[in-house]
Write a protein that holds these residues in place. Sequence first.
Motif, short mmCIF file in Angstrom:
data_model
loop_
_atom_site.label_atom_id
_atom_site.label_comp_id
_atom_site.label_asym_id
_atom_site.label_seq_id
_atom_site.Cartn_x
_atom_site.Cartn_y
_atom_site.Cartn_z
N MET A 1 -2.02 5.09 -13.55
CA MET A 1 -2.57 4.23 -12.49
C MET A 1 -1.64 4.26 -11.27
SD MET A 1 -3.57 0.23 -12.75
CE MET A 1 -3.93 -0.74 -11.28
N ASN A 2 -2.23 4.34 -10.10
CA ASN A 2 -1.44 4.40 -8.88
C ASN A 2 -0.89 3.03 -8.49
OD1 ASN A 2 -2.45 6.94 -8.98
ND2 ASN A 2 -3.52 6.88 -7.01
N SER A 3 0.32 3.03 -7.94
CA SER A 3 0.87 1.82 -7.35
C SER A 3 0.28 1.69 -5.96
CB SER A 3 2.40 1.91 -7.25
OG SER A 3 2.96 2.11 -8.53
N THR A 4 -0.06 0.47 -5.57
CA THR A 4 -0.72 0.25 -4.29
C THR A 4 0.16 -0.55 -3.35
OG1 THR A 4 -2.88 0.28 -5.40
CG2 THR A 4 -2.80 -0.63 -3.17
N TYR A 5 0.25 -0.07 -2.12
CA TYR A 5 1.05 -0.73 -1.07
C TYR A 5 0.23 -0.81 0.21
CZ TYR A 5 5.00 0.25 -4.17
OH TYR A 5 5.85 0.28 -5.25
N ASP A 6 0.73 -1.60 1.16
CA ASP A 6 0.12 -1.61 2.49
C ASP A 6 0.65 -0.43 3.31
OD1 ASP A 6 -1.28 -4.06 2.07
OD2 ASP A 6 0.61 -5.14 2.39
N VAL A 7 1.94 -0.14 3.12
CA VAL A 7 2.60 0.89 3.93
C VAL A 7 3.53 1.72 3.04
CG1 VAL A 7 4.04 1.37 5.95
CG2 VAL A 7 2.68 -0.74 5.87
N ILE A 8 3.46 3.04 3.17
CA ILE A 8 4.45 3.93 2.56
C ILE A 8 5.22 4.59 3.69
CG2 ILE A 8 4.85 5.99 1.15
CD1 ILE A 8 2.22 5.36 -0.32
N VAL A 9 6.54 4.50 3.62
CA VAL A 9 7.41 5.12 4.62
C VAL A 9 8.13 6.29 3.95
CG1 VAL A 9 9.39 4.81 6.17
CG2 VAL A 9 7.76 2.92 5.81
N VAL A 132 8.85 14.43 -2.69
CA VAL A 132 7.41 14.33 -2.46
C VAL A 132 6.76 15.67 -2.80
CG1 VAL A 132 5.60 13.99 -0.73
CG2 VAL A 132 7.66 12.56 -0.69
N ARG A 133 5.81 15.62 -3.72
CA ARG A 133 5.11 16.84 -4.14
C ARG A 133 3.82 17.05 -3.36
NH1 ARG A 133 9.21 19.37 -6.50
NH2 ARG A 133 10.00 18.34 -8.38
N GLN A 134 3.16 15.96 -3.01
CA GLN A 134 1.87 16.08 -2.33
C GLN A 134 1.55 14.82 -1.55
OE1 GLN A 134 -1.73 16.00 -4.77
NE2 GLN A 134 -2.56 17.75 -3.65
N VAL A 135 0.91 15.00 -0.41
CA VAL A 135 0.39 13.87 0.37
C VAL A 135 -1.09 14.15 0.61
CG1 VAL A 135 0.49 12.57 2.52
CG2 VAL A 135 2.61 13.42 1.50
N ALA A 136 -1.94 13.25 0.16
CA ALA A 136 -3.39 13.42 0.32
C ALA A 136 -3.95 12.25 1.11
CB ALA A 136 -4.06 13.52 -1.04
N HIS A 137 -5.13 12.48 1.71
CA HIS A 137 -5.76 11.44 2.53
C HIS A 137 -7.26 11.46 2.30
CE1 HIS A 137 -7.08 9.91 6.71
NE2 HIS A 137 -6.65 8.87 6.01
N GLY A 140 -9.83 6.54 3.85
CA GLY A 140 -8.99 5.61 4.60
C GLY A 140 -7.67 5.28 3.92
N ARG A 141 -7.30 6.05 2.88
CA ARG A 141 -6.05 5.76 2.18
C ARG A 141 -5.22 7.05 2.02
NH1 ARG A 141 -5.90 0.85 0.40
NH2 ARG A 141 -4.13 1.18 -0.98
N PHE A 142 -3.92 6.86 1.97
CA PHE A 142 -3.00 7.97 1.75
C PHE A 142 -2.45 7.88 0.33
CE2 PHE A 142 -3.03 7.22 6.27
CZ PHE A 142 -3.04 8.49 6.83
N THR A 143 -2.41 9.01 -0.35
CA THR A 143 -1.85 9.06 -1.70
C THR A 143 -0.64 9.98 -1.68
OG1 THR A 143 -4.05 8.75 -2.67
CG2 THR A 143 -2.30 9.57 -4.12
N VAL A 144 0.50 9.44 -2.07
CA VAL A 144 1.74 10.20 -2.09
C VAL A 144 2.15 10.41 -3.55
CG1 VAL A 144 4.18 10.27 -1.42
CG2 VAL A 144 2.48 9.28 0.13
N THR A 145 2.27 11.67 -3.92
CA THR A 145 2.69 12.01 -5.29
C THR A 145 4.11 12.55 -5.24
OG1 THR A 145 0.40 12.58 -5.85
CG2 THR A 145 2.14 13.37 -7.33
N GLN A 149 6.33 9.27 -9.32
CA GLN A 149 5.27 8.26 -9.20
C GLN A 149 4.14 8.75 -8.30
OE1 GLN A 149 6.18 4.77 -6.72
NE2 GLN A 149 8.00 5.82 -5.92
N VAL A 150 3.03 8.01 -8.37
CA VAL A 150 1.92 8.20 -7.44
C VAL A 150 1.68 6.86 -6.77
CG1 VAL A 150 -0.52 8.79 -7.19
CG2 VAL A 150 0.86 9.98 -8.90
N ALA A 151 1.69 6.85 -5.44
CA ALA A 151 1.53 5.60 -4.69
C ALA A 151 0.46 5.77 -3.63
CB ALA A 151 2.85 5.19 -4.06
N GLU A 152 -0.25 4.66 -3.35
CA GLU A 152 -1.31 4.67 -2.35
C GLU A 152 -1.03 3.61 -1.30
OE1 GLU A 152 -5.13 3.98 -3.98
OE2 GLU A 152 -5.33 5.96 -4.90
N ALA A 153 -1.49 3.87 -0.07
CA ALA A 153 -1.37 2.87 0.99
C ALA A 153 -2.36 3.19 2.11
CB ALA A 153 0.05 2.84 1.55
N GLN A 154 -2.68 2.17 2.90
CA GLN A 154 -3.55 2.38 4.06
C GLN A 154 -2.79 3.03 5.20
OE1 GLN A 154 -4.94 -1.73 4.50
NE2 GLN A 154 -7.02 -1.01 4.09
#
Length: 391
Positions: A1-9, A132-137, A140-145, A149-154
Amino acid sequence: MNSTYDVIVLGAGAAGLMCAAEAGKRGRKVLVIDHAEKPGKKILISGGGRCNFTNIHTAPDRFLSANPHFAKSALSRYTPQDFLALVESHGIAWHEKTLGQLFCDGSARQIVELLLAECARGEVVVTCGETVRQVAHGDGRFTVTTDRQVAEAQALVVATGGPSISKMGASGFAYDLARQFGLKVVEPRPALVPLTLSGDDALFRDLSGVATDVVASCGKAAFREAALFTHRGLSGPAILQVSSYWRSGAPVAIDFLPQAGEGWLIAAKRESPRATLRSLLRAALPDRLADTLAERLALEGPLANATDAMLRAAEERLAAWTFLPNGTEGFAKAEVTIGGVSTAELSSKTMEAKRVPGLYVIGEAVDVTGWLGGYNFQWAWASAWAAAQAV
């Protein structure tokens, strides 16, 4: 399951930590990811370990960019005084060195600790040692792998800098990511970097270690600070400054006696006809440099033996001694990078990509590069603050 945030920097350097802290204080749930083992690695080595954290003379005309107006908005809304107030609120002692440059009295580590403390206030999650292995969009959300971990943010903030000081792990990651999202990149090149000499100029390498106050110029740009001769060419603050303006094939001129008025040699001949050019230069410059310049000018013997025209020619040469660098010492020795993500792609108010809502680019990754002396840190703080108000 992905961790969800408002912002990933992406990037735990000056810009990344500042943006995360400010966004966190605005109530955003923020994750910072960096591949380095510890945050703020470039900050720690800056300013000789004391961090030249800003410059009180910050103004847009002290920054290079394909669009010289782009930096005005962010710089006007978060000023050196704003960051200085933050420094003082953490009880960090500071001093002004020269030309408006502000340094910590103690250690650059204090600035890293300040940023981490501000992140903690905003409950920001800072993770280091992750690749960072991958950044997907999508949707309306960005997924950073990453490798952990896998994390999502707007919102996704790219604060990974440029390839300068590559031995610290710096890379062109930001540019690859920008191109992935269709953003144009202004060709990056080393800036605030020593210049190399060859051919006839290479004779000056014998002066390795000699430094003196000069005015160095390249085109219309001129800086009065120290120049240093090295075993590879030219360095020192004055040279680093003009390197940002230098392009292959262009000459760099040095005024070795910026304090001397016009006609000083002819006046010296009238006052001390038995004096030599070598003795006069030795009175104003390091001996080894004075001797080399005197030999190159080939004015031996008392000044009385030289015509006024000969002395005037020597004066003019000393005031604009031309070097033709054959290159720079590259990204390995460059303090910053010129070029980067095109400002035409970004909002100057928010640093958001115009064509990719929710994607922000800040700091050195953007095509905005400051002079030596704390200007690039101020751009990091200002661009980060601007983005943090919008994410």
